[in-house]
Design a protein around this motif. Sequence first.
Motif, PDB file in Angstrom:
ATOM      1  N   GLU A 172       0.825  -1.207   0.000  1.00  0.00           N
ATOM      2  CA  GLU A 172       0.000   0.000   0.000  1.00  0.00           C
ATOM      3  C   GLU A 172       0.861   1.259   0.000  1.00  0.00           C
ATOM      4  N   ILE A 173       1.920   1.254   0.802  1.00  0.00           N
ATOM      5  CA  ILE A 173       2.820   2.405   0.838  1.00  0.00           C
ATOM      6  C   ILE A 173       3.511   2.580  -0.509  1.00  0.00           C
ATOM      7  N   MET A 174       3.893   1.474  -1.136  1.00  0.00           N
ATOM      8  CA  MET A 174       4.538   1.577  -2.449  1.00  0.00           C
ATOM      9  C   MET A 174       3.557   2.046  -3.517  1.00  0.00           C
ATOM     10  N   ARG A 175       2.325   1.602  -3.472  1.00  0.00           N
ATOM     11  CA  ARG A 175       1.329   2.087  -4.424  1.00  0.00           C
ATOM     12  C   ARG A 175       1.179   3.598  -4.325  1.00  0.00           C
ATOM     13  N   THR A 176       1.079   4.070  -3.084  1.00  0.00           N
ATOM     14  CA  THR A 176       0.925   5.510  -2.868  1.00  0.00           C
ATOM     15  C   THR A 176       2.158   6.275  -3.333  1.00  0.00           C
ATOM     16  N   GLN A 177       3.338   5.707  -3.071  1.00  0.00           N
ATOM     17  CA  GLN A 177       4.576   6.378  -3.462  1.00  0.00           C
ATOM     18  C   GLN A 177       4.706   6.460  -4.982  1.00  0.00           C
ATOM     19  N   LEU A 178       4.417   5.381  -5.681  1.00  0.00           N
ATOM     20  CA  LEU A 178       4.531   5.397  -7.140  1.00  0.00           C
ATOM     21  C   LEU A 178       3.476   6.307  -7.758  1.00  0.00           C
ATOM     22  N   ARG A 179       2.286   6.324  -7.174  1.00  0.00           N
ATOM     23  CA  ARG A 179       1.252   7.246  -7.647  1.00  0.00           C
ATOM     24  C   ARG A 179       1.711   8.688  -7.449  1.00  0.00           C
ATOM     25  N   HIS A 180       2.386   8.927  -6.332  1.00  0.00           N
ATOM     26  CA  HIS A 180       2.913  10.262  -6.036  1.00  0.00           C
ATOM     27  C   HIS A 180       3.932  10.679  -7.099  1.00  0.00           C
ATOM     28  N   LEU A 181       4.793   9.758  -7.508  1.00  0.00           N
ATOM     29  CA  LEU A 181       5.760  10.076  -8.560  1.00  0.00           C
ATOM     30  C   LEU A 181       5.054  10.449  -9.858  1.00  0.00           C
ATOM     31  N   LEU A 182       4.017   9.707 -10.207  1.00  0.00           N
ATOM     32  CA  LEU A 182       3.269  10.014 -11.431  1.00  0.00           C
ATOM     33  C   LEU A 182       2.589  11.378 -11.339  1.00  0.00           C
ATOM     34  N   GLY A 183       2.319  11.820 -10.134  1.00  0.00           N
ATOM     35  CA  GLY A 183       1.684  13.121  -9.944  1.00  0.00           C
ATOM     36  C   GLY A 183       2.572  14.288 -10.336  1.00  0.00           C
ATOM     37  N   PHE A 184       3.876  14.050 -10.508  1.00  0.00           N
ATOM     38  CA  PHE A 184       4.799  15.116 -10.907  1.00  0.00           C
ATOM     39  C   PHE A 184       4.886  15.266 -12.421  1.00  0.00           C
ATOM     40  N   LEU A 185       4.148  14.455 -13.159  1.00  0.00           N
ATOM     41  CA  LEU A 185       4.233  14.477 -14.626  1.00  0.00           C
ATOM     42  C   LEU A 185       3.889  15.840 -15.209  1.00  0.00           C
ATOM     43  N   ASN A 186       2.977  16.550 -14.574  1.00  0.00           N
ATOM     44  CA  ASN A 186       2.513  17.822 -15.121  1.00  0.00           C
ATOM     45  C   ASN A 186       3.267  19.026 -14.571  1.00  0.00           C
ATOM     46  N   ARG A 187       4.318  18.757 -13.807  1.00  0.00           N
ATOM     47  CA  ARG A 187       5.106  19.879 -13.296  1.00  0.00           C
ATOM     48  C   ARG A 187       6.284  20.124 -14.241  1.00  0.00           C
ATOM     49  N   PRO A 188       6.304  21.260 -14.908  1.00  0.00           N
ATOM     50  CA  PRO A 188       7.321  21.487 -15.945  1.00  0.00           C
ATOM     51  C   PRO A 188       8.746  21.553 -15.420  1.00  0.00           C
ATOM     52  N   TRP A 189       8.924  21.842 -14.125  1.00  0.00           N
ATOM     53  CA  TRP A 189      10.266  21.977 -13.566  1.00  0.00           C
ATOM     54  C   TRP A 189      10.771  20.679 -12.923  1.00  0.00           C
ATOM     55  N   VAL A 190       9.978  19.604 -13.030  1.00  0.00           N
ATOM     56  CA  VAL A 190      10.394  18.308 -12.495  1.00  0.00           C
ATOM     57  C   VAL A 190      10.476  17.292 -13.631  1.00  0.00           C
ATOM     58  N   GLN A 191      11.612  16.634 -13.744  1.00  0.00           N
ATOM     59  CA  GLN A 191      11.812  15.602 -14.760  1.00  0.00           C
ATOM     60  C   GLN A 191      12.213  14.308 -14.066  1.00  0.00           C
ATOM     61  N   ILE A 192      11.415  13.261 -14.240  1.00  0.00           N
ATOM     62  CA  ILE A 192      11.691  11.963 -13.627  1.00  0.00           C
ATOM     63  C   ILE A 192      11.915  10.930 -14.717  1.00  0.00           C
ATOM     64  N   GLN A 193      13.079  10.287 -14.677  1.00  0.00           N
ATOM     65  CA  GLN A 193      13.407   9.212 -15.605  1.00  0.00           C
ATOM     66  C   GLN A 193      13.772   7.964 -14.818  1.00  0.00           C
ATOM     67  N   ALA A 246      24.928  13.148 -17.299  1.00  0.00           N
ATOM     68  CA  ALA A 246      24.417  13.281 -18.659  1.00  0.00           C
ATOM     69  C   ALA A 246      24.308  11.912 -19.328  1.00  0.00           C
ATOM     70  N   ARG A 247      25.272  11.042 -19.063  1.00  0.00           N
ATOM     71  CA  ARG A 247      25.228   9.685 -19.623  1.00  0.00           C
ATOM     72  C   ARG A 247      24.075   8.881 -19.017  1.00  0.00           C
ATOM     73  N   LEU A 248      23.836   9.067 -17.718  1.00  0.00           N
ATOM     74  CA  LEU A 248      22.708   8.384 -17.085  1.00  0.00           C
ATOM     75  C   LEU A 248      21.383   8.821 -17.706  1.00  0.00           C
ATOM     76  N   GLN A 249      21.235  10.120 -17.927  1.00  0.00           N
ATOM     77  CA  GLN A 249      20.006  10.618 -18.540  1.00  0.00           C
ATOM     78  C   GLN A 249      19.819  10.069 -19.947  1.00  0.00           C
ATOM     79  N   ALA A 250      20.932   9.960 -20.681  1.00  0.00           N
ATOM     80  CA  ALA A 250      20.851   9.445 -22.041  1.00  0.00           C
ATOM     81  C   ALA A 250      20.514   7.960 -22.067  1.00  0.00           C
ATOM     82  N   THR A 251      20.969   7.235 -21.044  1.00  0.00           N
ATOM     83  CA  THR A 251      20.721   5.791 -20.975  1.00  0.00           C
ATOM     84  C   THR A 251      19.329   5.475 -20.430  1.00  0.00           C
ATOM     85  N   ALA A 252      18.813   6.356 -19.571  1.00  0.00           N
ATOM     86  CA  ALA A 252      17.513   6.129 -18.931  1.00  0.00           C
ATOM     87  C   ALA A 252      16.384   6.228 -19.945  1.00  0.00           C
TER      88      ALA A 252
END
Length: 279
Positions: A172-193, A246-252
């Motif tokens: 349950e805690i992991m479900r909430t945490q992953l949902r929380h990460l998806l909630g940042f999709l619409n924030r232009p100053w946050v990039q999650i890879q 930069a290499r991590l971002q390119a590989t992700a």
Amino acid sequence: MVNIRSLDPSASPLDYYGSELRRLREEAELNQPQLGKILYCTASLIGQIETAKKVPTRRFSEQLDAALMTGGVFSRLVGLVLKSQLPNWFQPYAEMEAKAAYISTYQAQLVYGLLQTPEYARAVLSVDHPDKLDAMVAARMDRQRILEREHPPVLCVVLDEATLRLEIGGPEIMRTQLRHLLGFLNRPWVQIQVLPFTAGQHAGLMGSFNLLRFEDDPDLFYSPSYGGGHMTANPQVIRERSLGYARLQATALSQEDSAALIARVMEERYGHQPGLEVA
């Protein structure tokens, strides 16, 4: 019986907060039960905070300022109190993190602190700090206030796929945490890879690290370690780790594919339908 333990206001920000609360409460000619009634809390809570046995929350501090008409004294003090609850070795990094214009982080096992839910943070911190769990969770959540500023820092995050699959605190805690990460999709100053397991060897094999950039100060590199952390502005280290990042971002995975993987793991591993249309 009301606790009248004397405090040394200079001992810590928490002691200073408690002594100021007692002083201003008495100036207002209120006892602990009377102030508790105004704040809709117990006299015991007032006493615990006045004797530095309990850490005040930001909401409590704001209500206290309104009740005692202090002009925001406690709302200003509580930031120092919460920061003091962080481990001593971590406080210098937290101070610099709060000033950064750009934050880049690679996380090998855990979700970055600025993106953690309270429940996830509690599960993580309970391993080493069960005796002061409430205070440390509150301090971690207070760090996240920088993302709510009018001009928040740009935050670039690369999460190893292991962070999605390492079950912290239960499904349950992991479900909430992953949902929380998806909630940042619409924030232009946050990039999650997400860096998938299929990436094989990569530039983050030595472990998690953060890069901080500032408007007017030198860049900083920070790497955590057990019971401590290493922070440096060495230009060669910054150059090497910036290239590694930069290499991590390119590989992700791309942001879109990362979101799809997060949603898929949330559904398949933790049994949740995210309600998102993902490829």
